[in-house]
Each structure stands twice: as structure tokens, then as C-alpha cells.
Design a protein around this motif. Structure first.
Motif, short mmCIF file in Angstrom:
data_model
loop_
_atom_site.label_atom_id
_atom_site.label_comp_id
_atom_site.label_asym_id
_atom_site.label_seq_id
_atom_site.Cartn_x
_atom_site.Cartn_y
_atom_site.Cartn_z
N GLN A 14 0.81 -1.22 0.00
CA GLN A 14 0.00 0.00 0.00
C GLN A 14 0.84 1.26 0.00
O GLN A 14 0.37 2.31 -0.44
CB GLN A 14 -0.94 0.01 1.20
CG GLN A 14 -2.05 -0.97 1.07
CD GLN A 14 -3.07 -0.84 2.19
OE1 GLN A 14 -2.82 -0.23 3.22
NE2 GLN A 14 -4.23 -1.41 1.99
N THR A 40 -15.57 -4.76 -10.67
CA THR A 40 -15.50 -4.04 -9.40
C THR A 40 -16.83 -3.98 -8.68
O THR A 40 -17.89 -3.88 -9.28
CB THR A 40 -14.96 -2.60 -9.60
OG1 THR A 40 -14.73 -2.00 -8.32
CG2 THR A 40 -15.92 -1.73 -10.40
N GLY A 64 -17.77 4.13 -3.77
CA GLY A 64 -16.49 4.17 -4.46
C GLY A 64 -16.01 2.78 -4.80
O GLY A 64 -16.67 1.78 -4.53
N TYR A 65 -14.83 2.71 -5.39
CA TYR A 65 -14.24 1.43 -5.77
C TYR A 65 -13.28 0.96 -4.69
O TYR A 65 -12.86 1.74 -3.83
CB TYR A 65 -13.58 1.52 -7.15
CG TYR A 65 -12.52 2.59 -7.27
CD1 TYR A 65 -11.20 2.30 -7.01
CD2 TYR A 65 -12.86 3.87 -7.66
CE1 TYR A 65 -10.22 3.27 -7.13
CE2 TYR A 65 -11.89 4.85 -7.78
CZ TYR A 65 -10.57 4.54 -7.52
OH TYR A 65 -9.61 5.51 -7.63
N ALA A 83 -10.16 -0.12 -2.35
CA ALA A 83 -8.83 0.45 -2.13
C ALA A 83 -7.74 -0.37 -2.81
O ALA A 83 -6.76 0.19 -3.31
CB ALA A 83 -8.55 0.55 -0.63
N LYS A 123 -7.18 0.89 -6.28
CA LYS A 123 -6.43 2.15 -6.35
C LYS A 123 -4.94 1.89 -6.16
O LYS A 123 -4.10 2.45 -6.88
CB LYS A 123 -6.94 3.14 -5.29
CG LYS A 123 -6.26 4.51 -5.35
CD LYS A 123 -6.56 5.25 -6.64
CE LYS A 123 -6.26 6.72 -6.54
NZ LYS A 123 -4.97 7.10 -7.11
N THR A 124 -4.60 0.99 -5.24
CA THR A 124 -3.20 0.63 -5.06
C THR A 124 -2.63 0.02 -6.33
O THR A 124 -1.52 0.35 -6.75
CB THR A 124 -3.04 -0.34 -3.87
OG1 THR A 124 -3.50 0.31 -2.68
CG2 THR A 124 -1.60 -0.79 -3.70
N ILE A 162 -3.66 0.48 -9.44
CA ILE A 162 -3.54 1.53 -10.47
C ILE A 162 -2.28 2.36 -10.22
O ILE A 162 -1.50 2.63 -11.13
CB ILE A 162 -4.79 2.43 -10.49
CG1 ILE A 162 -6.00 1.62 -10.97
CG2 ILE A 162 -4.56 3.66 -11.36
CD1 ILE A 162 -7.34 2.30 -10.69
N ASP A 163 -2.07 2.75 -8.97
CA ASP A 163 -0.94 3.62 -8.63
C ASP A 163 0.41 2.90 -8.63
O ASP A 163 1.45 3.55 -8.74
CB ASP A 163 -1.17 4.27 -7.27
CG ASP A 163 -2.32 5.27 -7.29
OD1 ASP A 163 -2.74 5.67 -8.39
OD2 ASP A 163 -2.82 5.62 -6.20
N GLN A 214 -16.22 6.99 -10.93
CA GLN A 214 -14.96 7.45 -10.33
C GLN A 214 -13.76 6.86 -11.06
O GLN A 214 -12.77 7.55 -11.31
CB GLN A 214 -14.91 7.08 -8.85
CG GLN A 214 -15.86 7.86 -8.00
CD GLN A 214 -15.80 7.43 -6.55
OE1 GLN A 214 -14.88 6.74 -6.13
NE2 GLN A 214 -16.81 7.82 -5.79
N LEU A 215 -13.85 5.59 -11.41
CA LEU A 215 -12.74 4.94 -12.11
C LEU A 215 -12.47 5.58 -13.46
O LEU A 215 -11.31 5.72 -13.87
CB LEU A 215 -13.04 3.46 -12.30
CG LEU A 215 -12.75 2.58 -11.11
CD1 LEU A 215 -13.34 1.19 -11.31
CD2 LEU A 215 -11.25 2.49 -10.87
N VAL A 247 -10.19 8.51 -12.89
CA VAL A 247 -8.83 8.14 -12.48
C VAL A 247 -8.06 7.51 -13.64
O VAL A 247 -6.89 7.83 -13.86
CB VAL A 247 -8.90 7.17 -11.27
CG1 VAL A 247 -7.53 6.57 -10.96
CG2 VAL A 247 -9.46 7.89 -10.05
#
Length: 188
Positions: free
Chosen positions: A53, A78, A84-85, A87, A90-91, A93-94, A122-123, A126
Motif C-alpha cells: 500500500q 469491481t 467508491g471502488y 482500495a 487504487k493501489t 492503479i498507482d 470514479q474509475l 482516475v
């Protein structure tokens, strides 16, 4: 890979929760995609991939980045948590940087009354920031626990139709991006 080979489509399973229905949804979609000869389908289950993370990298992150780099297109399966989507997504993706760029992405979402649509919206925001190309068509399962039979099939005609339309769009974008890369590098 040459421009005429199969399109490597990776299905990313975003939920990592215990007791999740995500594998049922992902398996249904994977079966739908595998019936189409233009796709080579893989499943990337974030519950099975150790991504830190704190985005500090490591062997798991490097292997994940290589896997993302090898794909031509993605479908994200998802859930929606608190509008929201997950966590873990998001990790993921980042964790990756350039390997997402120019790749088309579709969505199969699920949840209660909203069917995961707020997570998808939201996705979209991003993923454009990492230079992905979200396709217009998506699949949504409202009241997901009632959408699938015991054998993992669904009789949801709207979802079945949307899945085929989304796969058409993903194939078009993947072929178009592949051809574009052959003539000129992406300027991003």
C-alpha cells in the motif's frame, strides 16, 4: 506481438474482501470473452497479488507491472464500497506507471441498487489520468446476489447484451491502438 495476433484481455478482479462474489462475476465475464476468437483472456485477481500500500515496489509489484505491460486491453470487475471502488484497485492503479498508457478498459460492476455504477464513474476519471481509454459500454449487476444461478450463469439479458457490445468496443480500440503504435509512438 504483431498487429494481427489475438488481443490479450486481462480481467482485473478488484474486490479482495472475504466472502466476495467477485470471482463469480469475473468467471461469467471471462467465459463470455473466451467464446470470442479475437481474445486471449486472463484473470488478474488482486486478492492473490501482494502489492504494498505504500507503493514501495518490490518483486510482487514488478511482476504485476510486467503483467499489465503485456496486456492489450482490460476489463475491471469491481464492487462498490461506500459509493467508491475498492482500495486494492487504487493501489494497483498507482503501482503501475507507463504500462497502463493507451490501453482500452471496460467495466463490469456490481452491487446493490446502484449496481456499482458510482464506482465506475470514479474509475473513469482516475484511469484517464493514467492515459487509459475507457470504453463507453459497461456491464452492471444491480442486486448482484440475485443475478447469478448456482452454476454461475445469468439470465440478465441487458448484462449479456452489454458484455458483447463492450467486447466489440474493446477489440476495436485494442486493434486501433496497436496499429497506431506501429506508426507513431504515443506522445504521453
Amino acid at each position: 506481438m504483431d498487429g494481427t495476433g489475438p488481443i490479450k484481455l486481462d480481467i482485473i478482479v478488484a474486490s479482495v474482501r472475504a466472502g466476495r462474489i467477485a470471482p463469480v462475476v469475473a468467471d461469467w465475464f471471462a467465459g463470455t470473452a473466451r467464446r470470442r476468437p479475437e481474445f486471449e483472456v486472463g484473470i488478474v485477481d488482486l486478492a492473490e497479488i501482494p502489492l504494498p500500500q505504500d507503493l514501495s515496489g518490490g518483486a510482487g509489484a514488478e511482476a504485476f507491472t510486467r503483467q499489465i505491460g503485456a496486456a492489450d486491453a482490460f476489463v475491471i470487475v469491481t464492487s462498490e464500497y461506500n459509493h467508491g471502488y475498492p482500495a486494492a484497485l487504487k493501489t494497483a492503479i498507482d503501482t503501475v506507471k507507463h504500462e497502463w498508457r493507451t490501453k482500452p478498459v471496460g467495466f463490469v460492476s456490481y452491487g446493490g441498487l446502484s449496481g456499482g455504477l458510482r464506482a465506475v464513474e470514479q474509475l473513469r476519471q482516475v484511469l484517464v489520468e493514467v492515459h487509459m481509454v475507457p470504453v463507453r459500454e459497461s456491464v452492471s449487476f444491480h442486486r448482484v446476489k440475485h443475478a447469478f444461478a448456482a452454476d454461475g450463469s445469468t439470465s440478465d439479458g441487458a448484462a449479456i447484451d452489454s458484455a458483447e457490445r463492450m467486447l466489440d468496443q474493446l477489440a476495436w480500440w485494442a486493434r486501433t491502438v496497436r496499429a497506431g503504435r506501429d506508426t507513431e509512438p504515443y506522445p504521453g
